[in-house]
Design an enzyme around this catalytic site. Structure first.
Site, mmCIF file in Angstrom:
data_model
loop_
_atom_site.group_PDB
_atom_site.id
_atom_site.type_symbol
_atom_site.label_atom_id
_atom_site.label_comp_id
_atom_site.label_asym_id
_atom_site.label_seq_id
_atom_site.Cartn_x
_atom_site.Cartn_y
_atom_site.Cartn_z
ATOM 1 N N GLU A 35 38.017 44.298 51.493
ATOM 2 C CA GLU A 35 36.913 45.087 52.021
ATOM 3 C C GLU A 35 35.644 44.265 51.781
ATOM 4 O O GLU A 35 35.394 43.838 50.644
ATOM 5 C CB GLU A 35 36.812 46.434 51.297
ATOM 6 C CG GLU A 35 35.682 47.247 51.896
ATOM 7 C CD GLU A 35 35.444 48.598 51.235
ATOM 8 O OE1 GLU A 35 36.216 48.988 50.358
ATOM 9 O OE2 GLU A 35 34.452 49.230 51.628
ATOM 10 N N ARG A 259 48.428 44.322 39.868
ATOM 11 C CA ARG A 259 47.200 43.542 39.988
ATOM 12 C C ARG A 259 46.932 42.749 38.708
ATOM 13 O O ARG A 259 47.454 43.059 37.641
ATOM 14 C CB ARG A 259 46.018 44.430 40.333
ATOM 15 C CG ARG A 259 45.687 45.494 39.314
ATOM 16 C CD ARG A 259 44.343 46.168 39.634
ATOM 17 N NE ARG A 259 44.233 46.647 41.003
ATOM 18 C CZ ARG A 259 43.166 46.437 41.785
ATOM 19 N NH1 ARG A 259 42.128 45.768 41.355
ATOM 20 N NH2 ARG A 259 43.123 46.917 42.994
ATOM 21 N N LYS A 269 34.922 45.498 41.792
ATOM 22 C CA LYS A 269 33.744 45.032 42.527
ATOM 23 C C LYS A 269 32.524 45.898 42.236
ATOM 24 O O LYS A 269 31.404 45.409 42.231
ATOM 25 C CB LYS A 269 34.039 45.012 44.035
ATOM 26 C CG LYS A 269 34.783 43.745 44.451
ATOM 27 C CD LYS A 269 34.929 43.658 45.950
ATOM 28 C CE LYS A 269 36.115 44.452 46.412
ATOM 29 N NZ LYS A 269 36.408 44.279 47.835
HETATM 30 P P1 ATP Z 1 37.799 46.955 44.027
HETATM 31 O O1 ATP Z 1 38.499 48.209 43.655
HETATM 32 O O2 ATP Z 1 37.271 46.170 42.892
HETATM 33 O O3 ATP Z 1 36.831 47.099 45.156
HETATM 34 P P2 ATP Z 1 39.866 46.309 45.794
HETATM 35 O O4 ATP Z 1 41.267 46.219 45.356
HETATM 36 O O5 ATP Z 1 39.468 47.545 46.501
HETATM 37 O O6 ATP Z 1 38.939 46.013 44.570
HETATM 38 P P3 ATP Z 1 39.894 44.795 48.164
HETATM 39 O O7 ATP Z 1 38.785 44.034 48.782
HETATM 40 O O8 ATP Z 1 40.335 46.035 48.823
HETATM 41 O O9 ATP Z 1 39.466 45.089 46.666
HETATM 42 O O10 ATP Z 1 41.134 43.849 47.889
HETATM 43 C C1 ATP Z 1 41.692 43.012 48.856
HETATM 44 C C2 ATP Z 1 43.094 42.681 48.436
HETATM 45 O O11 ATP Z 1 43.094 42.047 47.166
HETATM 46 C C3 ATP Z 1 43.918 43.931 48.308
HETATM 47 O O12 ATP Z 1 45.176 43.695 48.896
HETATM 48 C C4 ATP Z 1 44.013 44.158 46.838
HETATM 49 O O13 ATP Z 1 45.194 44.810 46.518
HETATM 50 C C5 ATP Z 1 43.952 42.725 46.287
HETATM 51 N N1 ATP Z 1 43.403 42.725 44.938
HETATM 52 C C6 ATP Z 1 42.226 43.242 44.528
HETATM 53 N N2 ATP Z 1 42.077 43.118 43.212
HETATM 54 C C7 ATP Z 1 43.187 42.487 42.744
HETATM 55 C C8 ATP Z 1 43.640 42.066 41.454
HETATM 56 N N3 ATP Z 1 42.918 42.268 40.352
HETATM 57 N N4 ATP Z 1 44.837 41.442 41.370
HETATM 58 C C9 ATP Z 1 45.573 41.230 42.469
HETATM 59 N N5 ATP Z 1 45.211 41.602 43.712
HETATM 60 C C10 ATP Z 1 44.037 42.230 43.856
HETATM 61 MG MG MG Z 2 39.894 48.293 48.350
#
Ligand code: ATP
Ligand code: MG
Length: 554
Positions: A35, A259, A269
């Site tokens: 995102e 994760r 984030k």
């Molecule tokens: P946040 O909750 O911090 O905004 P998010 O998971 O919503 O993080 P996205 O931008 O949606 O962030 O993530 C893009 C991809 O990266 C998704 O497929 C997510 O599952 C993966 N991802 C995010 N954080 C991690 C992590 N700590 N370890 C492995 N994969 C991750």
């Molecule tokens: Mg997300």
């Protein structure tokens, strides 16, 4: 391609192998779906390495998709930063997609759902929806608006789209099962009303599709075979499949993994944005940030990050990885290719009493003992030098092999020198050390077999240059910064000593390097020329100390 096998083996690759063998898919296409509401971090790097790595292993391809369904938080700045960071890591996507490009299609699909009697407009507000949803132990209650006629739903949904209702006044919900043991299946919201400018569609829409509704549909449209995501989506998988099955759309296979969590850092984030917005750090690329651009600026290499991701592997079980492992990977990489230089971080003046004044000798120094092809450079020696303050002690303990009165040490690449005197100020601090040198030890070796136990790095006082050096420690003082007592904030766990700026004395070769160039400062650690580096004002960041604190199976 069904007999393609990868050398690596983990449960994700095994699942892909199985799908190719049994014919569920005849090729592999993955996607990385961030995102654009912030910069990518080391956790994303794990997901990137998996998505791009697995596709590549099976001769497949990977899409980059901006999962942009949340207008209030997304921006083009993030979209651009995400692309830059993925390229820097060394990965290439075949297609760049935006969930927002599918808004029209998603709207049409929603109408199809209404016509099938599978979606309805609901007047419950957010709190009421939560109340009606029930809990893990209690079933939910049907919304009083659940049985609206198809005609009424079509009219109301059209009015929602046309701005007749206030934000939050109505939603479009899927009609599934309010008694399902899986809360995600209890009539999830497909559309919400939200008057916010979207960075790509502007004010065209005042209703926005929800994540679950959008994600699977986009995967399906793009022809993704394996939708690899993190474990918190495991409970969403039945919904993912319900949507696509109900609409009769192509069905990718969703597979979840745990994760990445790292000690001494936060990865959400939302929290990283707070650190930036409230100036706890100097932007997203502050070298203390766990963002990809922060790690790059800290001195990390794509190779080190990819090596780290390969070593931590992938599993279905949550764990927290030791930050020291990430540093270990960087050390291993830079040991092979960082140029060695001499820089004195905490200078103490040394005067060689028997060395001619105004004379300068240029010694050959190897750039990297690990890599003969890296060649040599010239370093200047003169009567007045600097060594590290802690390389001299007036009254040393046993086993202190560095310089002290009457003791002889080697100055790397130069001569043996022996301490004959020192001066102190009125507080007893040493202000200068006097030595004599032995001309027969030129190059730093003695022909008579005389051994010295200590070797110091040094720079010529006449020829050295001042450089700003930024010394970093972990951003957080606590191993798990997210662990806070009620009413407290994770920022209270910040390490007050995470940045120290000093002026160091460096050999003159550092006057002409490029930002991003890596060095080993002898006996100190690995450093990188910062983006702020100019020839007029050299600036270096400490990436990692030489000493390895990572212990396997700690
Ligand atoms: P946040 O909750 O911090 O905004 P998010 O998971 O919503 O993080 P996205 O931008 O949606 O962030 O993530 C893009 C991809 O990266 C998704 O497929 C997510 O599952 C993966 N991802 C995010 N954080 C991690 C992590 N700590 N370890 C492995 N994969 C991750
Ligand atoms: Mg997300």
């Amino acid at each position: 391609m069904s007999d393609v096998q990868t050398e690596k083996s983990d449960f994700l690759r095994n699942a892909v192998t199985e799908d190719l063998k049994n014919g569920r898919f005849d090729h592999v296409k993955t996607r990385f779906p961030p995102e654009p509401n912030g910069y990518l971090h080391i956790g994303h790097a794990k997901s990137i390495c998996l998505n791009f790595g697995i596709a590549a292993d099976f001769g497949g391809v990977t899409n980059l998709r901006m999962d942009d369904t949340n207008p209030a938080k997304e921006s083009m700045e993030y979209v651009e930063a995400i692309q830059k960071d993925i390229k820097w890591l060394g990965f290439n996507w075949v297609g760049l997609y935006f969930a927002s490009d599918n808004y029209d299609k998603l709207y049409d699909l929603a109408i199809q759902m209404i016509k099938m009697g599978k979606a309805y407009v609901c007047d419950l507000n957010a709190d009421q929806i939560r109340e009606y949803r029930g809990t893990l132990t209690e079933p939910g209650k049907n919304s009083p608006y659940r049985d609206r006629s198809i005609e009424e739903n079509l009219r109301l949904f059209d009015e929602m789209k046309n701005g007749k209702y206030a934000d939050g006044e109505k939603t479009l919900r899927a009609k599934i099962d309010m008694a399902s043991p899986n809360l995600n299946m209890r009539d999830p919201v497909l559309y919400r009303i939200c008057r916010a400018d979207h960075y790509r569609t502007g004010t065209k829409w005042c209703i926005y599709p929800m994540y679950d509704w959008t994600h699977g549909t986009c995967d399906s449209y793009e022809g993704i075979t394996h939708s690899i995501c993190t474990l918190e989506f495991e409970d969403h998988r039945p919904l993912y499949e319900w949507f696509l099955k109900t609409l009769g759309l192509y069905m990718p296979r969703q597979i979840e993994f745990a994760r990445l969590n790292l000690t001494y850092t936060v990865m959400s984030k939302r929290k990283l944005l707070k650190l930036v917005k409230e100036n706890y750090v100097n932007g997203w690329d502050d070298p203390r940030m766990p963002t990809i651009c922060g790690l790059r600026r800290r001195g990390f290499t794509p190779e080190a990050i990819k090596d780290f991701c390969a070593r931590i592997g992938v599993s279905k079980v949550y764990s927290t990885v030791d930050y020291a492992l990430l540093e270990h990977c960087l050390r291993e990489d830079l040991n092979k290719r960082a140029k060695r230089v001499m820089v004195v971080l905490d200078p103490l003046k040394v005067i060689i009493d028997n060395y001619p004044e105004n004379e300068v000798e240029w010694f050959d120094a190897e750039n990297n003992p690990e890599d003969p092809a890296a060649g040599t450079r010239k370093i200047p020696f003169s009567r007045e030098l600097y060594i590290e303050r802690d390389d001299f002690m007036i009254d040393p303990p046993k086993k202190y092999f560095r310089l002290s009165p009457g003791k002889e040490i080697r100055l790397k690449h130069a001569y043996y020198v022996k301490c004959v005197d020192y001066k102190t100020d009125s507080d007893g601090n040493v202000t200068e050390v006097h030595c004599t040198y032995d001309p027969a030890t030129k190059g730093g070796w003695s022909d008579d077999g005389r051994m010295v136990k200590g070797t110091s790095h040094w720079v010529s006082a006449a020829k050295c240059i001042d450089t700003e050096v930024r010394l970093y420690e972990n951003l957080f003082a606590k191993e798990n910064p997210d662990e806070v007592e009620e009413g407290h904030d994770f920022t209270e766990n910040l390490n007050p000593n995470s940045l120290k700026v000093i002026t160091a004395k460096s050999e003159p070769s550092l006057a002409e390097v490029k930002p991003g160039e890596h060095f080993q400062f002898l006996r100190q650690g690995y450093f990188v020329a910062d983006d702020d580096y100019t020839a007029a004002k050299p600036v270096f960041n400490k990436a990692v100390a030489l000493k390895d604190s990572w212990k396997p199976n700690k």
